[in-house]
Design a protein around this motif. Structure first.
Motif, PDB file in Angstrom:
ATOM      1  N   LEU A 172      59.994 -40.771  31.096  1.00 32.30           N
ATOM      2  CA  LEU A 172      60.992 -40.106  31.927  1.00 32.30           C
ATOM      3  C   LEU A 172      60.363 -39.007  32.771  1.00 32.30           C
ATOM      4  O   LEU A 172      60.716 -38.843  33.952  1.00 32.30           O
ATOM      5  CB  LEU A 172      62.097 -39.528  31.039  1.00 32.30           C
ATOM      6  CG  LEU A 172      63.297 -38.921  31.773  1.00 32.30           C
ATOM      7  CD1 LEU A 172      63.973 -39.951  32.668  1.00 32.30           C
ATOM      8  CD2 LEU A 172      64.308 -38.353  30.771  1.00 32.30           C
ATOM      9  N   ARG A 173      59.421 -38.263  32.218  1.00 30.06           N
ATOM     10  CA  ARG A 173      58.735 -37.228  32.999  1.00 30.06           C
ATOM     11  C   ARG A 173      58.045 -37.841  34.211  1.00 30.06           C
ATOM     12  O   ARG A 173      58.105 -37.299  35.322  1.00 30.06           O
ATOM     13  CB  ARG A 173      57.724 -36.480  32.129  1.00 30.06           C
ATOM     14  CG  ARG A 173      58.342 -35.553  31.098  1.00 30.06           C
ATOM     15  CD  ARG A 173      57.260 -34.809  30.306  1.00 30.06           C
ATOM     16  NE  ARG A 173      56.505 -33.904  31.174  1.00 30.06           N
ATOM     17  CZ  ARG A 173      56.875 -32.652  31.423  1.00 30.06           C
ATOM     18  NH1 ARG A 173      57.977 -32.156  30.875  1.00 30.06           N
ATOM     19  NH2 ARG A 173      56.132 -31.892  32.199  1.00 30.06           N
ATOM     20  N   ILE A 174      57.392 -38.974  34.010  1.00 34.17           N
ATOM     21  CA  ILE A 174      56.728 -39.641  35.137  1.00 34.17           C
ATOM     22  C   ILE A 174      57.755 -40.069  36.174  1.00 34.17           C
ATOM     23  O   ILE A 174      57.553 -39.895  37.391  1.00 34.17           O
ATOM     24  CB  ILE A 174      55.907 -40.839  34.638  1.00 34.17           C
ATOM     25  CG1 ILE A 174      54.727 -40.363  33.789  1.00 34.17           C
ATOM     26  CG2 ILE A 174      55.408 -41.684  35.813  1.00 34.17           C
ATOM     27  CD1 ILE A 174      53.956 -41.471  33.114  1.00 34.17           C
ATOM     28  N   SER A 175      58.877 -40.619  35.726  1.00 36.84           N
ATOM     29  CA  SER A 175      59.917 -41.072  36.649  1.00 36.84           C
ATOM     30  C   SER A 175      60.502 -39.929  37.468  1.00 36.84           C
ATOM     31  O   SER A 175      60.957 -40.130  38.595  1.00 36.84           O
ATOM     32  CB  SER A 175      61.038 -41.777  35.878  1.00 36.84           C
ATOM     33  OG  SER A 175      60.553 -42.903  35.189  1.00 36.84           O
ATOM     34  N   LEU A 176      60.480 -38.722  36.898  1.00 32.00           N
ATOM     35  CA  LEU A 176      61.018 -37.547  37.586  1.00 32.00           C
ATOM     36  C   LEU A 176      59.960 -36.810  38.400  1.00 32.00           C
ATOM     37  O   LEU A 176      60.261 -35.797  39.040  1.00 32.00           O
ATOM     38  CB  LEU A 176      61.635 -36.594  36.567  1.00 32.00           C
ATOM     39  CG  LEU A 176      62.857 -37.122  35.813  1.00 32.00           C
ATOM     40  CD1 LEU A 176      63.249 -36.166  34.692  1.00 32.00           C
ATOM     41  CD2 LEU A 176      64.023 -37.364  36.765  1.00 32.00           C
ATOM     42  N   GLY A 177      58.719 -37.279  38.348  1.00 36.65           N
ATOM     43  CA  GLY A 177      57.659 -36.622  39.103  1.00 36.65           C
ATOM     44  C   GLY A 177      57.133 -35.365  38.444  1.00 36.65           C
ATOM     45  O   GLY A 177      56.459 -34.557  39.089  1.00 36.65           O
ATOM     46  N   GLU A 178      57.397 -35.184  37.143  1.00 29.05           N
ATOM     47  CA  GLU A 178      56.897 -34.031  36.415  1.00 29.05           C
ATOM     48  C   GLU A 178      55.535 -34.360  35.797  1.00 29.05           C
ATOM     49  O   GLU A 178      55.300 -35.507  35.391  1.00 29.05           O
ATOM     50  CB  GLU A 178      57.864 -33.644  35.299  1.00 29.05           C
ATOM     51  CG  GLU A 178      59.262 -33.310  35.773  1.00 29.05           C
ATOM     52  CD  GLU A 178      60.235 -33.094  34.628  1.00 29.05           C
ATOM     53  OE1 GLU A 178      61.408 -32.775  34.912  1.00 29.05           O
ATOM     54  OE2 GLU A 178      59.823 -33.262  33.450  1.00 29.05           O
ATOM     55  N   PRO A 179      54.624 -33.398  35.704  1.00 27.86           N
ATOM     56  CA  PRO A 179      53.324 -33.675  35.069  1.00 27.86           C
ATOM     57  C   PRO A 179      53.521 -34.221  33.658  1.00 27.86           C
ATOM     58  O   PRO A 179      54.300 -33.678  32.873  1.00 27.86           O
ATOM     59  CB  PRO A 179      52.638 -32.306  35.048  1.00 27.86           C
ATOM     60  CG  PRO A 179      53.294 -31.536  36.147  1.00 27.86           C
ATOM     61  CD  PRO A 179      54.725 -32.009  36.196  1.00 27.86           C
ATOM     62  N   ALA A 180      52.814 -35.303  33.352  1.00 27.80           N
ATOM     63  CA  ALA A 180      53.011 -35.986  32.067  1.00 27.80           C
ATOM     64  C   ALA A 180      51.678 -36.214  31.374  1.00 27.80           C
ATOM     65  O   ALA A 180      50.637 -36.411  32.011  1.00 27.80           O
ATOM     66  CB  ALA A 180      53.727 -37.316  32.289  1.00 27.80           C
ATOM     67  N   ASP A 181      51.739 -36.190  30.045  1.00 31.89           N
ATOM     68  CA  ASP A 181      50.599 -36.589  29.231  1.00 31.89           C
ATOM     69  C   ASP A 181      51.144 -37.199  27.949  1.00 31.89           C
ATOM     70  O   ASP A 181      52.345 -37.190  27.701  1.00 31.89           O
ATOM     71  CB  ASP A 181      49.656 -35.419  28.945  1.00 31.89           C
ATOM     72  CG  ASP A 181      50.339 -34.290  28.168  1.00 31.89           C
ATOM     73  OD1 ASP A 181      51.487 -34.473  27.695  1.00 31.89           O
ATOM     74  OD2 ASP A 181      49.738 -33.218  28.026  1.00 31.89           O
ATOM     75  N   TYR A 182      50.237 -37.731  27.143  1.00 33.83           N
ATOM     76  CA  TYR A 182      50.654 -38.310  25.872  1.00 33.83           C
ATOM     77  C   TYR A 182      49.429 -38.372  24.976  1.00 33.83           C
ATOM     78  O   TYR A 182      48.334 -38.765  25.419  1.00 33.83           O
ATOM     79  CB  TYR A 182      51.244 -39.710  26.067  1.00 33.83           C
ATOM     80  CG  TYR A 182      52.020 -40.210  24.871  1.00 33.83           C
ATOM     81  CD1 TYR A 182      53.285 -39.693  24.584  1.00 33.83           C
ATOM     82  CD2 TYR A 182      51.500 -41.166  24.016  1.00 33.83           C
ATOM     83  CE1 TYR A 182      54.004 -40.139  23.482  1.00 33.83           C
ATOM     84  CE2 TYR A 182      52.209 -41.615  22.909  1.00 33.83           C
ATOM     85  CZ  TYR A 182      53.459 -41.089  22.643  1.00 33.83           C
ATOM     86  OH  TYR A 182      54.157 -41.518  21.544  1.00 33.83           O
TER      87      TYR A 182
END
Length: 444
Positions: free
Chosen positions: A316-326
């Motif tokens: 969801l973070r990626i879909s919203l354009g927010e920096p993401a990691d895992y």
């Protein structure tokens, strides 16, 4: 004033299994909207009968008509539905979380300038034919057989055995192995007249998947999963188990090939799920298929158990354009599907485990509208799920939809998983009524 919304496009059942997508959207103060095929209307109605089901947190659901084996048939109505929503909502994200409507999700993202895999990746990842065309370096020997060419297809040039695949289906539906050209031609004649078929050389070797998160064209996470299929027991290619993370001899080549594949498809933002075989004869990775969406079965749950974090939240973070990691997995987790006799009627499923084990009885998902529950915190056996209702006549496992009982275990490593699986298998009892017999039998 228009409300900020995230558009989800998928078969409805996925959201019962991976409900973090909706709950996390609500937690952010955003409105979740759902577009799903008309064939899921009854499932939505059944879910609404359960007050705690995530369906009650979805703001609006729109059903679209089309054929599941002809994905492009949904496009016009999806465009109409989303266009009508423009009056009331500002779209801030779009997410494909199941195989159905993946291409349409890519179009919606492109139309509104939102993060998404990109048009090339969204289209190619929905077509096995295009995957063979765009990624020839990873393709097995193959031939595409359009509907009008079955009688004249040149089938003698392939190395047998071969596998026949309907290009628009998923979940291993219609995938059949044949031994020679004559048997192949006879098999082709039996598929529905409208289907394009892919005939490809049978690759002998272990099967894996690689799950990858991509943001701005860069892979921010990639991990391999080992698979078990019906090929090991009775033929066919339906998945019977997933174990992650895979750290064996083929891990590096699988991760490298997936990076290369994503670059070739210009994959921009989202999650990719690539399924591979590693050929026994030369160790090369051969692509079975790649999807521009989150994986099915319990894979997201397995990643949560192995990492302690929600994969849905990262998507969801990626879909919203927010920096993401895992994070990479620090524990191991496995899902196992229980094989069953074809034609038997499912009567009951029970589990006799240790007295101190948190999981005492299987969960019949039909009794909860298809929604998966929260799992106990203790490691070991995490859940036993029954995927069909009591009294269901069980079919031979020819596709993912034919599976009936599954369980999930986790542990420190593969050795612990093996021990947990053996213990659960010994304590799990499935009651069947053989076809044509009134007497129920137990199958541990």
């Amino acid at each position: 004033m228009r409300r900020r919304a995230v558009v989800f496009l998928t078969g409805f059942g996925v959201l019962g299994r991976n409900h973090d997508y909706i709950t996390d959207t609500r937690r952010r103060g955003l409105v979740p909207l759902l577009v799903t095929p008309e064939s899921f209307r009854e499932s939505v109605a059944a879910a609404r009968a359960h007050p705690g089901h995530v369906v009650h947190r979805i703001e609006e659901i729109r059903f679209v008509t089309g054929r599941l084996d002809s994905p492009e048939s949904f496009t016009g109505e999806v465009a109409a539905v989303v266009s009508a929503w423009e009056r009331d909502y500002e779209f801030v994200g779009v997410c494909a979380v199941g195989e159905v409507l993946v291409e349409q999700a890519g179009l919606v993202a492109d139309r509104y300038g939102l993060p998404g895999p990109g048009l090339r990746a969204s289209r190619v990842c929905r077509s096995k034919v295009l995957q063979r065309w765009y990624l020839p370096q990873y393709a097995p020997g193959h031939q595409v057989v359009p509907p009008g060419a079955r009688a004249v297809a040149r089938l003698d040039g392939l190395r047998y055995p071969v596998v026949v695949k309907p290009v628009s289906r998923h979940s291993s539906s219609g995938v059949v192995e044949v031994a020679d050209p004559a048997a192949c031609r006879e098999l082709l004649a039996g598929y529905p007249a409208h289907e394009t078929l892919l005939v490809e050389e049978r690759v002998s070797g272990p099967e894996f998947s690689v799950e990858a998160l991509v943001q701005n064209g860069e892979v921010v996470f990639a991990s391999a999963t080992a698979k078990r299929t019906t090929e090991s027991t009775g033929g066919g290619f339906t998945e019977l188990g997933h174990s992650l993370p895979y750290h064996g001899e083929h891990e590096k080549v699988l991760i490298s090939a997936t990076h290369d594949l994503l670059q070739a498809l210009d994959f921009r933002d989202g999650m990719a799920h690539a399924e591979w075989r590693v050929a026994h004869d030369d160790g090369r990775p051969v692509l079975m298929e790649v999807a521009a969406r989150t994986p099915g079965d319990a894979l997201l749950l397995l990643y949560r158990l192995a990492t302690g974090r929600s994969m849905e939240e990262a998507v969801l973070r990626i879909s919203l354009g927010e920096p993401a990691d895992y994070p990479l997995p620090r524990r191991s987790a496995r899902q196992v599907y229980v094989e069953h006799p074809a034609g038997a009627v499912l009567r009951d499923v029970t589990y006799d485990g240790p007295a101190d084990e948190p999981v005492r009885q299987p969960v019949w998902l039909a009794d909860a509208g298809g929604q998966w529950p929260q799992l106990p915190a203790a490691s070991g056996l995490r859940a036993v799920f029954v995927l069909v209702g009591r009294g269901t006549t069980l079919r031979a496992i020819g596709s993912s939809d034919d599976r009936a009982v599954t369980f999930v275990v986790d542990g420190a490593d593969e050795a612990e998983l093996d021990a947990h699986e053996a213990a659960v298998t010994a304590g799990l009892h499935v009651g069947y009524q053989p076809a044509g017999s009134p007497e129920a039998v137990g199958a541990p």
